[in-house]
Scaffold this motif. Structure first.
Motif, mmCIF file in Angstrom:
data_model
loop_
_atom_site.group_PDB
_atom_site.id
_atom_site.type_symbol
_atom_site.label_atom_id
_atom_site.label_comp_id
_atom_site.label_asym_id
_atom_site.label_seq_id
_atom_site.Cartn_x
_atom_site.Cartn_y
_atom_site.Cartn_z
ATOM 1 N N ASP A 138 0.645 -1.541 -0.369
ATOM 2 C CA ASP A 138 0.167 -0.231 -0.190
ATOM 3 C C ASP A 138 1.042 1.013 -0.112
ATOM 4 O OD1 ASP A 138 -2.500 1.412 0.332
ATOM 5 O OD2 ASP A 138 -1.955 2.122 1.949
ATOM 6 N N LYS A 171 -5.987 -1.437 -2.169
ATOM 7 C CA LYS A 171 -7.645 -1.478 -3.119
ATOM 8 C C LYS A 171 -7.705 -1.002 -4.515
ATOM 9 C CE LYS A 171 -9.669 -0.894 1.127
ATOM 10 N NZ LYS A 171 -10.714 -0.407 2.377
ATOM 11 N N ALA A 172 -7.932 -0.096 -4.617
ATOM 12 C CA ALA A 172 -7.358 1.171 -5.735
ATOM 13 C C ALA A 172 -7.140 0.648 -6.426
ATOM 14 C CB ALA A 172 -7.574 2.210 -5.418
ATOM 15 N N GLU A 196 -6.062 2.029 0.952
ATOM 16 C CA GLU A 196 -6.740 2.661 0.268
ATOM 17 C C GLU A 196 -5.862 2.683 -1.052
ATOM 18 O OE1 GLU A 196 -9.446 3.175 0.700
ATOM 19 O OE2 GLU A 196 -10.110 3.796 2.231
ATOM 20 N N HIS A 197 -4.733 2.773 -1.314
ATOM 21 C CA HIS A 197 -4.179 2.502 -2.309
ATOM 22 C C HIS A 197 -4.326 1.655 -2.982
ATOM 23 C CE1 HIS A 197 -2.011 6.429 -1.992
ATOM 24 N NE2 HIS A 197 -2.012 6.039 -0.375
ATOM 25 N N SER A 215 1.391 4.780 -2.889
ATOM 26 C CA SER A 215 0.784 5.906 -2.819
ATOM 27 C C SER A 215 2.024 6.571 -3.332
ATOM 28 C CB SER A 215 0.824 6.740 -1.130
ATOM 29 O OG SER A 215 2.319 6.000 -0.627
ATOM 30 N N GLU A 252 -7.857 0.667 5.745
ATOM 31 C CA GLU A 252 -7.257 1.772 5.884
ATOM 32 C C GLU A 252 -6.299 1.514 4.425
ATOM 33 O OE1 GLU A 252 -6.750 -0.196 8.236
ATOM 34 O OE2 GLU A 252 -4.890 -0.073 8.426
#
Ligand code: GSH
Length: 207
Positions: free
Chosen positions: A149, A192-193, A189-190, A153, A187
Motif C-alpha cells: 500500500d 484497494k484502488a 486505500e492505495h 501511494s 485503511e
C-alpha cells in the motif's frame, strides 16, 4: 505447449493472467491436475515438478518449467517483445525485486497461513501442519499488504509506471488472502484502488 494447472487457484492464475496479457492463451493446452485429490503428489506429476505444485509449463519437446516467475519469463520473451518482465537491466531488476517482495511477503505468506493455520486442502494433503507458524505468516501477509500500500501511494504499479509481473504476483496474492479468509485492513486505500484498476484490465478480467 501445455500448462498443467488447477483453474481458480492463485498460482495458476498468475500464468493465466500472463498468457492473456500476451494474447497467447489460445497457444496453450490446459491440463487439469486434481490438486484437492492429491494428483500433484503422484509420481507422474512429480516427474514434471518435484515440488509437487501447479502450474507447470511443458514445451513441445517435453521440457518442463515450474515456478511462475520462470514460466512468465519464458512466455514474455518468446516473441522478443517482453512487456511483463522488463527490457532494460534496471527495469528487470526492479520488477524482480518487487515481484519477490510481493511473493514472499504476501502470496507465499498467505499460502503458508492457509496450509498451516486452517484445514487447508484437507488431512490427506496437509500431512504436517504448524499452526503457530501459520498464524505468524498470516501476520506477515498483513504486513506485506501494508508495505505494498505504501509503495502504491507513490507509483501506479509496483515496479513503476507500467503493469508488470510484480503486479501479477501481488494481485494473485490478494486473491490468496481472500481464499485464506485473511482480512485486508480497511485503511489500505492505495492497495484497494490498485486492485480495482488491475482487475479491470481486459486480460486480467478474461483470465
Ligand atoms: N512457487 C510456486 C508455487 C506453486 C504453488 O504453491 N501452487 C499451489 C497452487 S496455488 C499448489 O500447487 N499447491 C499444492 C500443495 O501445496 O500441495 C510457483 O511460483 O509456481
Amino acid at each position: 505447449m501445455k500448462i498443467y494447472d488447477y483453474k481458480g487457484f492463485p498460482n495458476p492464475a498468475r500464468i493465466r493472467i500472463a498468457l492473456a496479457e500476451k494474447g497467447m492463451t489460445d497457444r496453450v493446452e490446459f491440463v487439469h491436475v486434481d490438486v484437492p485429490a492429491g494428483e500433484h503428489k503422484l509420481p507422474a506429476f512429480l516427474a514434471k515438478n518435484p515440488s509437487g505444485a501447479v502450474p507447470v509449463l511443458e514445451l513441445d519437446d517435453g521440457t518442463t518449467i515450474a515456478e511462475c516467475t520462470a514460466i512468465t519469463e519464458y512466455l514474455d520473451n518468446l516473441d522478443g517483445q517482453p512487456t511483463l518482465t522488463g527490457r532494460s537491466a534496471r527495469d528487470r531488476a526492479e520488477i524482480h525485486m518487487m515481484q519477490r517482495r510481493a511473493e514472499i511477503g504476501l502470496l507465499d505468506a498467505a499460502a503458508t497461513y492457509f496450509h498451516h493455520a486452517t484445514p487447508g486442502l484437507g488431512a490427506n494433503i496437509e500431512i504436517y501442519q504448524n499452526k503457530e507458524w501459520g498464524e505468524k505468516q498470516g501476520e506477515r501477509a498483513v504486513a506485506g499488504m501494508r508495505y505494498l500500500d505504501e509503495v502504491l501511494s507513490e507509483r501506479p504499479y509496483l515496479a513503476g509506471d507500467t503493469f508488470s509481473m510484480a503486479d501479477i504476483t501481488a494481485f494473485a496474492g490478494l486473491n490468496y488472502v481472500d481464499f485464506a479468509k485473511i482480512e485486508i485492513p480497511a485503511e489500505l486505500e492505495h492497495l484497494k484502488a490498485w486492485r480495482t484498476r488491475v482487475a479491470a484490465r481486459p486480460a486480467v478480467a478474461a483470465a
